[in-house]
Design an enzyme around this catalytic site. Structure first.
Site, PDB file in Angstrom:
ATOM      1  CE  LYS A   3      -8.692   6.860  41.767  1.00  0.00           C
ATOM      2  NZ  LYS A   3      -9.792   5.936  41.791  1.00  0.00           N
ATOM      3  N   PRO A  45      -4.796   3.613  31.712  1.00  0.00           N
ATOM      4  CG  PRO A  45      -5.181   1.325  31.828  1.00  0.00           C
ATOM      5  CD  PRO A  45      -4.419   2.430  32.489  1.00  0.00           C
ATOM      6  N   GLY A  69     -11.063   3.585  36.404  1.00  0.00           N
ATOM      7  CA  GLY A  69     -11.073   3.693  37.861  1.00  0.00           C
ATOM      8  C   GLY A  69      -9.705   3.958  38.451  1.00  0.00           C
ATOM      9  N   GLY A 129      -6.886   8.460  35.816  1.00  0.00           N
ATOM     10  CA  GLY A 129      -5.972   9.020  34.812  1.00  0.00           C
ATOM     11  C   GLY A 129      -6.191  10.497  34.497  1.00  0.00           C
ATOM     12  N   GLY A 130      -7.425  10.884  34.240  1.00  0.00           N
ATOM     13  CA  GLY A 130      -7.698  12.282  33.879  1.00  0.00           C
ATOM     14  C   GLY A 130      -7.345  13.224  35.028  1.00  0.00           C
ATOM     15  CB  SER A 131      -8.044  13.064  38.668  1.00  0.00           C
ATOM     16  OG  SER A 131      -9.413  12.905  38.485  1.00  0.00           O
ATOM     17  CB  ALA A 132      -3.193  11.261  37.237  1.00  0.00           C
ATOM     18  CG  ASP A 189     -10.279  10.659  42.372  1.00  0.00           C
ATOM     19  OD1 ASP A 189     -10.692  10.570  43.547  1.00  0.00           O
ATOM     20  OD2 ASP A 189     -10.674   9.932  41.449  1.00  0.00           O
TER      21      ASP A 189
HETATM   22  P1  ATP Z   1     -12.030   8.186  37.960  1.00  0.00           P
HETATM   23  O1  ATP Z   1     -11.531   6.967  38.642  1.00  0.00           O
HETATM   24  O2  ATP Z   1     -11.421   9.473  38.498  1.00  0.00           O
HETATM   25  O3  ATP Z   1     -13.506   8.267  37.778  1.00  0.00           O
HETATM   26  P2  ATP Z   1     -11.261   7.042  35.510  1.00  0.00           P
HETATM   27  O4  ATP Z   1      -9.876   6.556  35.684  1.00  0.00           O
HETATM   28  O5  ATP Z   1     -12.339   6.011  35.615  1.00  0.00           O
HETATM   29  O6  ATP Z   1     -11.494   8.218  36.513  1.00  0.00           O
HETATM   30  P3  ATP Z   1     -10.453   8.778  33.425  1.00  0.00           P
HETATM   31  O7  ATP Z   1      -9.423   8.035  32.666  1.00  0.00           O
HETATM   32  O8  ATP Z   1      -9.983   9.817  34.357  1.00  0.00           O
HETATM   33  O9  ATP Z   1     -11.418   7.744  34.158  1.00  0.00           O
HETATM   34  O10 ATP Z   1     -11.469   9.405  32.363  1.00  0.00           O
HETATM   35  C1  ATP Z   1     -12.704   9.923  32.772  1.00  0.00           C
HETATM   36  C2  ATP Z   1     -13.241  10.846  31.672  1.00  0.00           C
HETATM   37  O11 ATP Z   1     -12.415  12.011  31.604  1.00  0.00           O
HETATM   38  C3  ATP Z   1     -13.246  10.203  30.302  1.00  0.00           C
HETATM   39  O12 ATP Z   1     -14.521  10.367  29.774  1.00  0.00           O
HETATM   40  C4  ATP Z   1     -12.228  11.012  29.503  1.00  0.00           C
HETATM   41  O13 ATP Z   1     -12.653  11.212  28.185  1.00  0.00           O
HETATM   42  C5  ATP Z   1     -12.140  12.344  30.245  1.00  0.00           C
HETATM   43  N1  ATP Z   1     -10.792  12.976  30.225  1.00  0.00           N
HETATM   44  C6  ATP Z   1     -10.529  14.283  30.181  1.00  0.00           C
HETATM   45  N2  ATP Z   1      -9.202  14.514  30.222  1.00  0.00           N
HETATM   46  C7  ATP Z   1      -8.593  13.325  30.303  1.00  0.00           C
HETATM   47  C8  ATP Z   1      -7.238  12.920  30.375  1.00  0.00           C
HETATM   48  N3  ATP Z   1      -6.224  13.790  30.367  1.00  0.00           N
HETATM   49  N4  ATP Z   1      -6.971  11.594  30.469  1.00  0.00           N
HETATM   50  C9  ATP Z   1      -7.999  10.706  30.517  1.00  0.00           C
HETATM   51  N5  ATP Z   1      -9.299  11.038  30.423  1.00  0.00           N
HETATM   52  C10 ATP Z   1      -9.618  12.335  30.324  1.00  0.00           C
END
Ligand code: ATP
Length: 305
Positions: free
Chosen positions: A16, A102, A106, A109-112, A144
């Site tokens: 997103k 990545p 931001g 990815g984890g929420s997706a 998210d």
């Molecule tokens: P957001 O924008 O929602 O804050 P982000 O994109 O900045 O998220 P993510 O990649 O979602 O960050 O990762 C956030 C944290 O979640 C990281 O510390 C990671 O180790 C943890 N995490 C747990 N499960 C996952 C997953 N399936 N994919 C990525 N990160 C994950």
């Protein structure tokens, strides 16, 4: 005749972008009021879920897989455990996750991935929960998560409030995403926000403006001045490379430069696919990013392949 649920399922889930992100003052519980526009974009993680009596087990490969937990701390396993507890089912499953989104970038990815796990387990367990029920459960895993179940464009109001789905009328947004070498922790960025901002008075007007913007039904070109992220100032303070990146995009001719979520990815809006390729080449030449990719939106949310 009813068909039995599959033994294995593969799903794709998009990243997103937040075309607008407005943050209010901290509340008594320490969390912030927040109003944000979401757009799902064509950069996908792929999750395959299969039966495994020894599960839950998981394997993660692809982009930043070394920065992501491979065990119960992964949001995929947390999502399956949450849905399993809700249904009274044990998650005897194996999860094969191939990442292209990545981490700590931001891009959500984890929420997706958590949203993909909820949709996939709902099918494998034949539990027939509605999208709205999955979104309510998903909100317990992260702010998210519900968005990725529907995708396209929506407005979020934070604090587990229901998403406002936005009508879309075919406008395509083409983005170049530049991911700095360092990521940023969302929690740390909000803490920094409180040190540098005093926005009590202006926040409610900003929320109103975000809600009134015709995000899905107007051309991106007519919304350039609405592309704003209140977390840009604190994130840039923590990682000055972000301001360098945003400036680079402008110099390279982007229509707009915008930090994604709480950073550290910077998104540059291109006129079309050819302009995006040109921007990508100019930005890549600088050699300061770990990844530069082109993606467009809005796209649908979690999808079974
Ligand atoms: P957001 O924008 O929602 O804050 P982000 O994109 O900045 O998220 P993510 O990649 O979602 O960050 O990762 C956030 C944290 O979640 C990281 O510390 C990671 O180790 C943890 N995490 C747990 N499960 C996952 C997953 N399936 N994919 C990525 N990160 C994950």
């Amino acid at each position: 005749m009813t068909s039995s649920p599959p033994l294995q399922i593969t799903l794709q889930v998009p990243a997103k972008i937040n075309p607008q992100l407005r943050v209010g003052p901290p509340r008594q519980d320490g969390y912030h009021d927040i109003t944000l526009a979401y757009q799902a974009i064509s950069l996908y993680d792929i999750l395959t879920i299969s039966q495994n009596p020894h599960g839950p087990t998981m394997n993660v490969s692809g982009m930043d897989s070394d920065r992501v937990p491979h065990d119960q701390r992964n949001l995929v396993i947390k999502a399956a455990a949450l849905l399993g507890a809700h249904l009274g089912v044990k998650p005897h499953l194996h999860f094969e996750l191939v990442k292209s989104i990545p981490s700590e970038a931001g891009l959500g990815g984890g929420s997706a991935d958590a949203a993909a796990a909820l949709v996939g387990c709902n099918i494998l367990w034949d539990s027939k929960l509605s999208a709205d029920e999955l979104m309510t459960l998903g909100a317990h895993l992260g702010e998210d998560v519900p968005f990725f179940i529907i995708g396209m464009m929506a407005i979020g109001l934070g604090h587990k409030q229901p998403l406002i789905r936005l009508e879309t009328s075919g406008y395509k947004w083409t983005w170049v995403l530049a991911v700095p070498r360092r990521g940023l922790s969302t929690k740390a960025v909000f803490q920094e926000f409180d040190k540098v901002s005093d926005i009590e008075k202006v926040y409610l007007n900003r929320r109103k403006e975000c809600l009134e913007t015709p995000w899905g039904t107007t051309s991106p070109e007519s919304l350039l001045s609405a592309l704003v992220n209140d977390l840009e100032v604190p994130s840039t303070k923590m990682l000055p490379d972000i301001s360098l990146a945003l400036q680079l995009g402008k110099t390279a001719g982007a229509q707009a430069s915008l930090m994604c979520g709480s950073g550290s990815t910077c998104a540059f809006l291109a006129r079309d696919g050819d302009h995006a390729k040109h921007l990508k080449n100019s930005i890549q030449k600088e050699g300061i990013f770990r990844e530069v990719v082109i993606a467009s939106g809005p796209v649908e949310g979690v999808k079974v392949l």
